[in-house]
Design a protein around this motif. Structure first.
Motif, short mmCIF file in Angstrom:
data_model
loop_
_atom_site.label_atom_id
_atom_site.label_comp_id
_atom_site.label_asym_id
_atom_site.label_seq_id
_atom_site.Cartn_x
_atom_site.Cartn_y
_atom_site.Cartn_z
N GLU A 77 0.97 -1.06 0.00
CA GLU A 77 -0.08 0.02 -0.10
C GLU A 77 0.97 1.22 0.07
OE1 GLU A 77 -2.51 -0.51 3.41
OE2 GLU A 77 -3.70 -1.94 2.26
N ILE A 80 2.74 1.78 -3.50
CA ILE A 80 1.70 2.11 -4.33
C ILE A 80 1.36 3.81 -4.19
CG2 ILE A 80 -0.72 1.94 -5.22
CD1 ILE A 80 -0.59 -0.98 -4.80
N SER A 156 1.61 -4.62 -6.90
CA SER A 156 0.28 -5.33 -6.61
C SER A 156 0.17 -6.91 -6.70
CB SER A 156 -0.83 -5.05 -7.55
OG SER A 156 -1.12 -3.64 -7.20
N ASN A 159 0.80 -8.70 -3.16
CA ASN A 159 -0.61 -9.08 -2.52
C ASN A 159 -1.46 -10.13 -2.89
OD1 ASN A 159 -0.87 -7.30 -0.18
ND2 ASN A 159 -1.97 -5.92 -1.19
#
Length: 214
Positions: A77, A80, A156, A159
């Motif tokens: 997070e 990003i 991403s 994850n």
């Protein structure tokens, strides 16, 4: 920045009574481009700082225990978020360049009203250099934005529980390819930027006598 300040001091010292109105307006506009360029450099410095923070986060992500999903999610997070900040910043750069291009259009309009041929040639040199720098910046922004998209895709993947080593390696290859493109575009941009500074500085220095700057 010292060169920029030198130009601005010289610009501020121009007595409007000594030069024709159109000439003075053009000098004002070129001075505006100098200010926009200084703003552009500040924005680029901010991007470098975010890039550094993003890299530190990604380095942590790479060595993180895959079983610590909470930590991985937090790192993903944050990386990003950094990437999205860079996207916002590069879009701010685009806005600055757009202002530069609009200012250049105003210079072009006034240039047709100047009768001194030698002066028109000198101003035209500055205009061409600004145009070339702006064009190369557009090319840099295009590949930089795409590189950000590839970065976000890579982050991403961390994850996803079902992600494979093969998928990560493939995406890392995409990221590296765009890093190379960004680096190449950045080299071209820096060359154009230095050429613009050289031409613009020469313009102001050579016109000291013409503009009665003592």
């Amino acid at each position: 920045m010292a060169v920029v300040m030198m130009i601005l001091v010289m610009f501020a010292s121009i007595p409007s009574g000594y030069i024709r109105n159109f000439d003075f307006e053009i000098v004002q506009l070129i001075g505006k481009i100098v200010l926009l360029d200084a703003e552009l450099e500040k924005q680029q410095h901010k991007i470098v700082l975010v890039e550094k923070k993003e890299k530190e986060l990604f380095d942590q992500l790479v060595v993180q225990d895959i079983n610590d999903t909470e930590k991985i999610q937090s790192l993903v997070e944050n990386t990003i978020e950094c990437a999205k900040k860079r996207k916002d910043m590069i879009e701010n750069e685009e806005k600055i360049i757009q202002q530069s291009m609009q200012t250049l259009e105003a210079v072009s309009f006034l240039l047709g009203k100047i009768k001194v041929t030698s002066l028109k040639k000198e101003i035209n040199k500055v205009m061409v250099s600004v145009q070339e720098r702006n064009q190369i910046h557009e090319e840099l922004v295009e590949v930089y934005k795409r590189s950000i998209q590839e970065d976000i895709t890579l982050y991403s993947l961390w994850n996803k529980k079902s992600v494979t080593i093969s998928q990560l390696e493939k995406q890392i290859d995409f990221v590296n390819d765009y890093y190379e493109k960004v680096e190449e575009a950045n080299v071209n941009y820096n060359i154009a930027k230095l050429e613009l500074e050289k031409v613009r500085n020469q313009f102001f220095l050579e016109k000291q006598q013409y503009y009665s700057i003592k």
